[in-house]
Design a protein around this motif. Structure first.
Motif, PDB file in Angstrom:
ATOM      1  N   GLY A  28       2.803   0.429 -16.957  1.00  0.00           N
ATOM      2  CA  GLY A  28       2.730   1.014 -15.619  1.00  0.00           C
ATOM      3  C   GLY A  28       2.998   2.513 -15.611  1.00  0.00           C
ATOM      4  O   GLY A  28       2.290   3.275 -14.941  1.00  0.00           O
TER       5      GLY A  28
ATOM      6  N   VAL B  63       0.514  -3.860 -12.054  1.00  0.00           N
ATOM      7  CA  VAL B  63       1.787  -4.446 -12.466  1.00  0.00           C
ATOM      8  C   VAL B  63       1.881  -5.905 -12.016  1.00  0.00           C
ATOM      9  O   VAL B  63       2.266  -6.789 -12.788  1.00  0.00           O
ATOM     10  CB  VAL B  63       2.958  -3.616 -11.897  1.00  0.00           C
ATOM     11  CG1 VAL B  63       4.277  -4.366 -12.046  1.00  0.00           C
ATOM     12  CG2 VAL B  63       3.059  -2.267 -12.610  1.00  0.00           C
TER      13      VAL B  63
ATOM     14  N   PHE C  61       7.249  -0.350  -8.704  1.00  0.00           N
ATOM     15  CA  PHE C  61       7.826  -1.228  -9.725  1.00  0.00           C
ATOM     16  C   PHE C  61       8.917  -2.128  -9.144  1.00  0.00           C
ATOM     17  O   PHE C  61       9.738  -2.647  -9.900  1.00  0.00           O
ATOM     18  CB  PHE C  61       8.429  -0.388 -10.859  1.00  0.00           C
ATOM     19  CG  PHE C  61       7.414   0.358 -11.671  1.00  0.00           C
ATOM     20  CD1 PHE C  61       6.825  -0.219 -12.776  1.00  0.00           C
ATOM     21  CD2 PHE C  61       7.049   1.644 -11.322  1.00  0.00           C
ATOM     22  CE1 PHE C  61       5.898   0.472 -13.528  1.00  0.00           C
ATOM     23  CE2 PHE C  61       6.126   2.351 -12.068  1.00  0.00           C
ATOM     24  CZ  PHE C  61       5.536   1.759 -13.177  1.00  0.00           C
TER      25      PHE C  61
ATOM     26  N   ILE D 258      -1.278   1.215  -9.311  1.00  0.00           N
ATOM     27  CA  ILE D 258      -0.245   0.884 -10.297  1.00  0.00           C
ATOM     28  C   ILE D 258       0.475  -0.394  -9.895  1.00  0.00           C
ATOM     29  O   ILE D 258       0.746  -1.263 -10.733  1.00  0.00           O
ATOM     30  CB  ILE D 258       0.737   2.056 -10.428  1.00  0.00           C
ATOM     31  CG1 ILE D 258      -0.012   3.318 -10.861  1.00  0.00           C
ATOM     32  CG2 ILE D 258       1.856   1.732 -11.404  1.00  0.00           C
ATOM     33  CD1 ILE D 258       0.843   4.555 -10.869  1.00  0.00           C
ATOM     34  N   LYS D 259       0.755  -0.523  -8.608  1.00  0.00           N
ATOM     35  CA  LYS D 259       1.434  -1.726  -8.118  1.00  0.00           C
ATOM     36  C   LYS D 259       0.580  -2.960  -8.350  1.00  0.00           C
ATOM     37  O   LYS D 259       1.072  -4.006  -8.788  1.00  0.00           O
ATOM     38  CB  LYS D 259       1.749  -1.559  -6.630  1.00  0.00           C
ATOM     39  CG  LYS D 259       2.461  -2.741  -6.013  1.00  0.00           C
ATOM     40  CD  LYS D 259       2.753  -2.494  -4.545  1.00  0.00           C
ATOM     41  CE  LYS D 259       3.473  -3.686  -3.923  1.00  0.00           C
ATOM     42  NZ  LYS D 259       3.783  -3.433  -2.495  1.00  0.00           N
TER      43      LYS D 259
END
Length: 528
Positions: free
Chosen positions: A208, A156, A30, A152-153
């Motif tokens: 996320g 995002v 994040f 996840i990255k």
């Protein structure tokens, strides 16, 4: 007797060091989102602490900066509403329509304030959520369960790019074609996009973290499937426990008190009979029993030397404990974003209905509120509706998928029981299944409605119904105005007498209203 000399195998120290190091913190994925949120005043946490150690910590300077940004956005948004107000709209429309337009105008500012005030209030819970998540990540690694956080990255970054492009397109097209750029106050139009963009960045945090929880549920379910496959193929269960250096700051003893420990099946025979009766009488549970075969001896373990019942019991208990910890994290996440999600869903429902209605009004050559000028253009309307719909649908869809994945664990653990086909494993699985039934993972908006696909279906039906009602009211209002104008043209001698001109207008309006009431009830019953 000569003893064969043992050959020393080379030690792969690099691999050993990789196993001992802690997992990559979830906050690392994040990073871009945190920097953008820090600039916009969304994340008041300490900047240096995050940049150096990837750790969240409260900061008075950050809180002051976030409060300053909130005040500036509120002041400039009100100044923009005052500058771009349309007097013609207030004169042409009735007071109720003007009031509704005023509420719709400030709906974007309302969701912005709900996000920011909730974020400042729940800073400690937000920090504890990531610390508990990192602790769970280390426990998963100790049991040999690895999760890939790179997805996840990428998700995002994808949502950041999509939100930026959508806001930029709507703002640029509106500013270029519908705003007078010669005025000194034209720059205030920027604050039409600031609240909605900040809301998108805030919801990407929720998306996320929720995606990370879903991936952990999938990893646990895959671990149960692997155990079932090893039992079927009579492959011994390896001890995948890895010593991990803890990177979580804080008192773990204090955090462990809030966890509910899953206890294994007790060996006492009387207690086992009583427990079986409780499980069998549970209203939401159907116990699994092994198939009856002739000549089989009850409670006789059929395990080979490859897999022992004690090893399987210890593995199941630990995995169910991890499942309970994940459910606890999901509940904490839902509590943090309960009110912001409620505000977003309400905003999405109202703004989509209003945008479609004002698009109809602009095509009917009617005056619309100044902040809804994008509704007069079809391309801008499609982009804006798509942008708002994706924000709401993505949260509803991912929340529903996470809930389904958490409930799937009970099915996966029963596959292990079917693969072993022994009374001891069936008794163990029945006991742990009752525990899994009590581990509820559900997402809701402050308890008003659940975040699932049923809510999406209800929103679609509600938008279509209210849109038809609004269009019918608009058509009726235009008919009343046209009939009133025609009456004045046919009777010019009554213009000097205000009382006489009002009497037929009022009577005709009541007749139209009662006639419209019957049509409205019929149409409402059809569409509802």
């Amino acid at each position: 007797m000569t003893r064969k000399a043992e050959t020393l195998k080379p030690i792969n120290r690099k691999k050993q060091q990789q196993q001992q190091l802690p997992t990559r913190p979830l906050l690392e994925e994040f990073s871009i989102l945190f920097y953008i949120g820090k600039f916009l005043g969304i994340n008041p946490q300490d900047f240096r602490e995050f940049r150096k150690y990837r750790h969240l910590e409260r900061s008075q300077t950050g809180e002051f900066y976030s409060t300053f940004i909130i005040v500036m956005v509120v002041i400039n948004f009100n100044l923009m509403v005052w500058v771009f107000q349309d007097p013609e709209y207030s004169v042409e429309k009735d007071n109720l329509t003007v009031a509704i337009g005023f509420i719709l105008t400030y709906s974007s500012l309302f969701i912005y304030l709900s996000d920011r005030i909730t974020g400042l209030k729940n800073q400690n819970q937000f920090i504890d959520l990531f610390e508990n998540f990192q602790e769970l990540e280390e426990e998963l690694l100790e049991h040999g369960i690895r999760c890939n956080n790179s997805i996840i990255k990428y998700r995002v970054i994808f949502f950041i790019i999509m939100s930026t492009i959508s806001e930029t397109l709507v703002f640029v097209f509106t500013f270029a074609f519908l705003v007078d750029r010669d005025s000194w106050s034209a720059w205030l139009w920027t604050f039409t996009a600031v609240p909605t963009y900040c809301n998108s960045i805030d919801k990407i945090w929720f998306f996320g973290i929720l995606l990370a929880i879903k991936k952990r549920f999938e990893a646990l379910n895959n671990e149960f499937d692997n155990i079932a496959e090893k039992i079927e193929k009579n492959i011994p269960l390896e001890n995948n426990s890895i010593a991990v250096i803890s990177s979580v700051q804080g008192d773990k003893l204090k955090k462990s008190k809030r966890k509910i420990r899953v206890q294994p099946v007790l060996k006492n025979a009387n207690h086992g009979i009583y427990l079986s009766e409780v499980i069998r009488n549970h209203p939401t549970y159907i116990a699994t029993s092994p198939p009856s075969t002739k000549g089989s001896v009850p409670n006789t373990p059929q395990f080979t030397q490859a897999i022992t019942f004690e090893t399987l019991e210890d593995k199941f208990v630990k995995l169910c404990q991890l499942h309970n910890d994940l459910c606890t994290l999901a509940v904490d996440l839902n509590d943090l974003w309960a009110f912001p999600n409620l505000a977003l869903m309400g905003y999405g429902f109202i703004i989509i209905t209003a945008q479609l209605y004002f698009f109809y009004c602009s095509n009917a050559n009617q005056v619309i509120p100044s902040l809804f000028r994008p509704a007069s253009n079809l391309a801008i309307t499609i982009i804006y509706l798509f942008y708002v719909a994706v924000k709401c649908i993505s949260i509803l869809l991912l929340s529903w998928l996470t809930t389904v994945e958490s409930k799937k664990t009970g099915v996966c653990i029963h596959r292990c029981a079917l693969a072993s086909d022994t009374n001891e494993v069936y008794e163990l699985v029945n006991h742990l299944s009752l525990k899994l039934f009590n581990h509820v993972t559900s997402f809701n908006a402050c308890g008003y409605f659940s975040l699932d696909m049923d809510t999406l279906f209800g929103f679609c039906g509600g938008i279509s119904t209210y849109l038809i009602i609004l269009i019918q009211f608009n058509i009726e209002q235009q008919q009343v105005k046209s009939s009133s104008a025609n009456g004045r043209l046919l009777s010019p001698e009554l213009d000097n007498n205000e009382t006489l001109t009002n009497i037929p207008n009022i009577s005709s309006m009541f007749m139209k209203l009662f006639q419209f009431d019957g049509d409205l009830n019929n149409s409402f019953s059809i569409y509802v």
